[in-house]
Design an enzyme around this catalytic site. Structure first.
Site, PDB file in Angstrom:
ATOM      1  N   LYS A  53       0.835  -1.204   0.000  1.00 29.35           N
ATOM      2  CA  LYS A  53       0.000   0.000   0.000  1.00 29.35           C
ATOM      3  C   LYS A  53       0.870   1.255   0.000  1.00 29.35           C
ATOM      4  O   LYS A  53       0.601   2.212  -0.739  1.00 29.35           O
ATOM      5  CB  LYS A  53      -0.941  -0.027   1.220  1.00 29.35           C
ATOM      6  CG  LYS A  53      -2.031  -1.071   1.070  1.00 29.35           C
ATOM      7  CD  LYS A  53      -2.761  -1.404   2.354  1.00 29.35           C
ATOM      8  CE  LYS A  53      -3.710  -2.586   2.104  1.00 29.35           C
ATOM      9  NZ  LYS A  53      -4.372  -3.087   3.314  1.00 29.35           N
ATOM     10  N   GLN A  97      -4.542  -1.423   9.575  1.00 29.64           N
ATOM     11  CA  GLN A  97      -4.451  -2.777   8.999  1.00 29.64           C
ATOM     12  C   GLN A  97      -5.054  -3.807   9.956  1.00 29.64           C
ATOM     13  O   GLN A  97      -4.698  -3.855  11.132  1.00 29.64           O
ATOM     14  CB  GLN A  97      -2.971  -3.104   8.693  1.00 29.64           C
ATOM     15  CG  GLN A  97      -2.753  -4.433   8.013  1.00 29.64           C
ATOM     16  CD  GLN A  97      -3.336  -4.479   6.601  1.00 29.64           C
ATOM     17  OE1 GLN A  97      -3.202  -3.552   5.821  1.00 29.64           O
ATOM     18  NE2 GLN A  97      -3.997  -5.580   6.273  1.00 29.64           N
ATOM     19  N   ASP A 120     -11.260   2.542   4.080  1.00 32.37           N
ATOM     20  CA  ASP A 120     -11.647   1.131   4.043  1.00 32.37           C
ATOM     21  C   ASP A 120     -13.162   0.985   3.936  1.00 32.37           C
ATOM     22  O   ASP A 120     -13.659  -0.103   3.630  1.00 32.37           O
ATOM     23  CB  ASP A 120     -11.175   0.420   5.322  1.00 32.37           C
ATOM     24  CG  ASP A 120      -9.918  -0.402   5.084  1.00 32.37           C
ATOM     25  OD1 ASP A 120      -9.637  -0.732   3.922  1.00 32.37           O
ATOM     26  OD2 ASP A 120      -9.222  -0.715   6.072  1.00 32.37           O
TER      27      ASP A 120
END
Ligand code: NDP
Length: 311
Positions: A53, A97, A120
Site C-alpha cells: 500500500k 491494517q 476502508d
C-alpha cells in the site's frame, strides 16, 4: 471454457487513471492525496500488505505515512494515533491494517476514524450510506467495489441479473450485497447455515465466493455460462491439493517446491473453468483490485474533503 477476468490488467488501468488525476491536481498546485497506514504488531502477511500500500502511494505521488506500532500497543494508545491522523491535514485516508492484536478493541478503533477519512469504508456512517444507496458521498469497501469495477470494465451488466454472494462478512459479503442491489441485481446471500448451497448457487448468473475455504466451489455450484468471482486467498502447501485444483500446472507445483506454497481461491478452477462463462483467477483476479481501489478511494476522500471545505 471460461474466459478469465484479468484483475491485474484492470487494476493497472485504474492506477493509471488515478495517476493522471493526481498529476492534474499537482499541476494546479493542489496538495497531493495522502494516506496513513497503521500497522500494529509485525504479522508477516499484514507487513507485506502494508508495504504494498505504501509503495502504491509512492508510485502515484501521494503523501504517505506509515505508523508501525508494537504488538503491545493498547487500545488507548492506538486511539491517540487515530485521533492525531484525524486532525492531520496532509492525510485524506486512514487505514488501520486488520487483524489487530486480540487485546485491542477493533470496533472502538474503526469507529474512531472520522468517516470522511475512512478509506476502508468500514465506519458505520459509510456502511449506512452504502446501505441507503448513497454511494456518491460515501467511501465503500475496496474489495467489493473493485469487483463492481471489474464487472463494469468487462461490460458485464448486473441489472436484473440473479447474483448469489457466498459469505456475509462486513469486509466483503455484506457490502457486496448492497453494491449489487444498488445496481438493480436480484441478490441472494448465502452463509454457513444455508440449506442446499449448491442448488442456490446454480441459480446465479453472477456467483461471488468470499468464504475462505480452498476450492470449495465446484462445478456443482455453477450454472453453465455464469460469471464466477473468486474472492478467496488461501495458501496451498500440499502438492496433491494443488493437483486437485490446478491439474498438472507445473508453475503451481514449482511454487510449492520453491516457496513452500501457492495461492488458491475459494473456487476449484479445474472443475469450474469448463462450466463457467467467466472466472477470476487467483492470484491476479480480485486481489490486485483491492489496492487499486484503496488508491481510488483515497483520491475520492481528497475530493470530498475539498468539496466540504469549499461548500
Ligand atoms: P470471513 O471469515 O469473515 O467470512 C467468511 C464467510 O463465509 C462467512 O459469512 C461464513 O458464514 C461463510 N462460510 C464459511 N464456511 C462456509 C460454508 N461451508 N458454506 C457457506 N458459507 C460459509 O471471511 P472474509 O469475508 O474476510 O474473507 C473471505 C475470503 O476472502 C478469505 O479467503 C480472505 O482471505 C479473502 N479476502 C480477499 C481479499 C482480496 O483482496 N482478494 C480481501 C478480503 C478477503 P457464517 O457467517 O455463517 O460464518
Amino acid at each position: 471454457m471460461a474466459q478469465l477476468l484479468d484483475g491485474k490488467r484492470i487494476a493497472d488501468d485504474i492506477r493509471a487513471e488515478v495517476k493522471l488525476d493526481v498529476d492534474v491536481l499537482l499541476s494546479k498546485g493542489a496538495r497531493p492525496p495522502g494516506l496513513a497506514v497503521v500497522l500494529v504488531g509485525g504479522d508477516p502477511a499484514s507487513t507485506v500488505y502494508v508495504g504494498s500500500k505504501v509503495k502504491a502511494c509512492q508510485e502515484l505521488g501521494y503523501y504517505s505515512a506509515r505508523h508501525d506500532l508494537p504488538a503491545s500497543t493498547t487500545t488507548a494508545e492506538l486511539l491517540a494515533v487515530v485521533d492525531a491522523l484525524n486532525h492531520d491535514d496532509r492525510v485524506d485516508g486512514i487505514l488501520v491494517q486488520l487483524p489487530l492484536p486480540k487485546h485491542i478493541d477493533e470496533t472502538l478503533v474503526l469507529d474512531a476514524i472520522v468517516p470522511h477519512k475512512d478509506v476502508d469504508g468500514f465506519h458505520p456512517v459509510n456502511v449506512g450510506l452504502l446501505y441507503l444507496g448513497q454511494e456518491a458521498r460515501s467511501l465503500t469497501p475496496c474489495t467489493p467495489t473493485g469487483i463492481i469495477e471489474l464487472l463494469q470494465r468487462y461490460d458485464i451488466d448486473v441489472l436484473g441479473k440473479r447474483a448469489v454472494v457466498i459469505g456475509r462478512s462486513a469486509i466483503v459479503g455484506k457490502p457486496m450485497i448492497s453494491l449489487l442491489i444498488n445496481r438493480s441485481a436480484t441478490v441472494t446471500v448465502c452463509h454457513s447455515k444455508t440449506k442446499d448451497l449448491p442448488g442456490v448457487c446454480r441459480e446465479a448468473d453472477i456467483l461471488i465466493a468470499a468464504i475462505g475455504r480452498t476450492g470449495f466451489v465446484t462445478d456443482q455450484f455453477v450454472k453453465p455460462g455464469a460469471v464466477v468471482i473468486d474472492v478467496g486467498i488461501n495458501p496451498v502447501t500440499d502438492a496433491a491439493v494443488a493437483r486437485e485444483l490446478f491439474g498438472d500446472d507445473e508453475k503451481r507445483l514449482a511454487a510449492i517446491e520453491r516457496r513452500g506454497q501457492t495461492l488458491a481461491g475459494d473456487v476449484n478452477p479445474r472443475l469450474v473453468e469448463p462450466v463457467a462463462g467467466w472466472l477470476t483467477p487467483v492470484p491476479g483476479g480480485v486481489g490486485p483490485l483491492t489496492i487499486a481501489m484503496l488508491m481510488k478511494n483515497t483520491l475520492k476522500a481528497h475530493r470530498l474533503r475539498d468539496q466540504a471545505a469549499t461548500a
